[in-house]
Scaffold this motif. Sequence first.
Motif, PDB file in Angstrom:
ATOM      1  N   GLN A 145     -49.818  60.297  11.378  1.00 30.55           N
ATOM      2  CA  GLN A 145     -48.660  59.327  10.681  1.00 30.55           C
ATOM      3  C   GLN A 145     -48.764  59.561   8.956  1.00 30.55           C
ATOM      4  N   LEU A 149     -46.357  60.425   6.417  1.00 28.98           N
ATOM      5  CA  LEU A 149     -45.803  59.645   5.212  1.00 28.98           C
ATOM      6  C   LEU A 149     -46.035  60.195   4.031  1.00 28.98           C
ATOM      7  N   ARG A 150     -46.944  61.061   3.820  1.00 26.54           N
ATOM      8  CA  ARG A 150     -47.111  61.867   2.515  1.00 26.54           C
ATOM      9  C   ARG A 150     -45.922  62.709   2.276  1.00 26.54           C
ATOM     10  N   GLN A 152     -42.839  62.287   3.630  1.00 29.41           N
ATOM     11  CA  GLN A 152     -41.930  61.589   3.338  1.00 29.41           C
ATOM     12  C   GLN A 152     -41.914  61.255   1.657  1.00 29.41           C
TER      13      GLN A 152
END
Length: 342
Positions: A145, A149-150, A152
């Motif tokens: 995750q 997230l990184r 994104q």
Amino acid sequence: MALARGRRGDTSFNYWPGFVDALSTLVLSIVFLLSVFLVVQFFLSQEVTGKDKALEQLNAKIAQLNELLSLEKLGKLSLDDQVSQLKAGLASAETERDRIKGLYEGLASAGNDAQGKTTELGKALDSEKAVSARALAQIEVLNQQISALRRQLAALEEALDASEKRDKESQNRIADLGSRLNVALAQRVQELSRYRSEFFGRLRAILGNRPDIRIVGDRFVFQSEVFFDTGQAVLLPEGRAELDTLATALIELDKKIPNEIAWVLRVDGHTDVRPVSGANFKSNWDLSAARSISVVQYLISLGVPAQRLVAAGFGEFQPLDTGNTEEAYKRNRRIELKLTER
């Protein structure tokens, strides 16, 4: 051994074979007990007390037995003494065996308890391993995750950079358009001002220097009595005549002003501060609005485009004269015409 063979011919009871069997059995028993004791001593040495003393006693007895065997081989001791010593050693060995047996049973019980604790600890360890495995799985999911997230965040940063770049470009274009718009508006204002001046000049020429018509700033001000009776919103014939000339000037002006200039003629109705009388209107608001609407409707009937007209009622709240005289009241009862932008 020679002594034994020499005595085979005697008539007395021959107990030597039994003695040898007993001695062998005793030696094997002692060896077995020593083996068991050593094994138990290796695993549970901390829980057995007095083991050194027992080993010393056993070693002493073994030494005695070895000595007895040596003396028998050498023929230095009599069989009675040897039997007595062997019996005494056997009794002592049996006693020691019983004691060791008791210790072994205690150690076995302790071993069972230790085995139970070991089983419980194994179960606890398995549970901890399972928890650790779940934790590792959760950590792996969290790592995935975080990586997502990184990614994104990186994509958002790229989009933000692109958006900021576009925003700067848009701001530059907006600034340029704003400058151009300001220039265009200034030009339109100048054009409208020119047409307004022309319109006002035309009206001055048409209306002449009448005391009931004044110019206040950028507005033509008509006394209400020119158009209406007191407390009424129906146009008088002389008022219609004034509006006929006004409509002619507006129609000609509409033909001259370019369509891109959004101009309107605003008709404002005003009253004095005294309340209206009669049942036709509820307030000065209604009377002022009705008068401006009557003027607008009449101009439309004369051919003035409706989109170029605005009707507004101000009641008694925009006076030209704040006095309480009849002259002040008369000045405040008025219809104003203003050529302006939409």
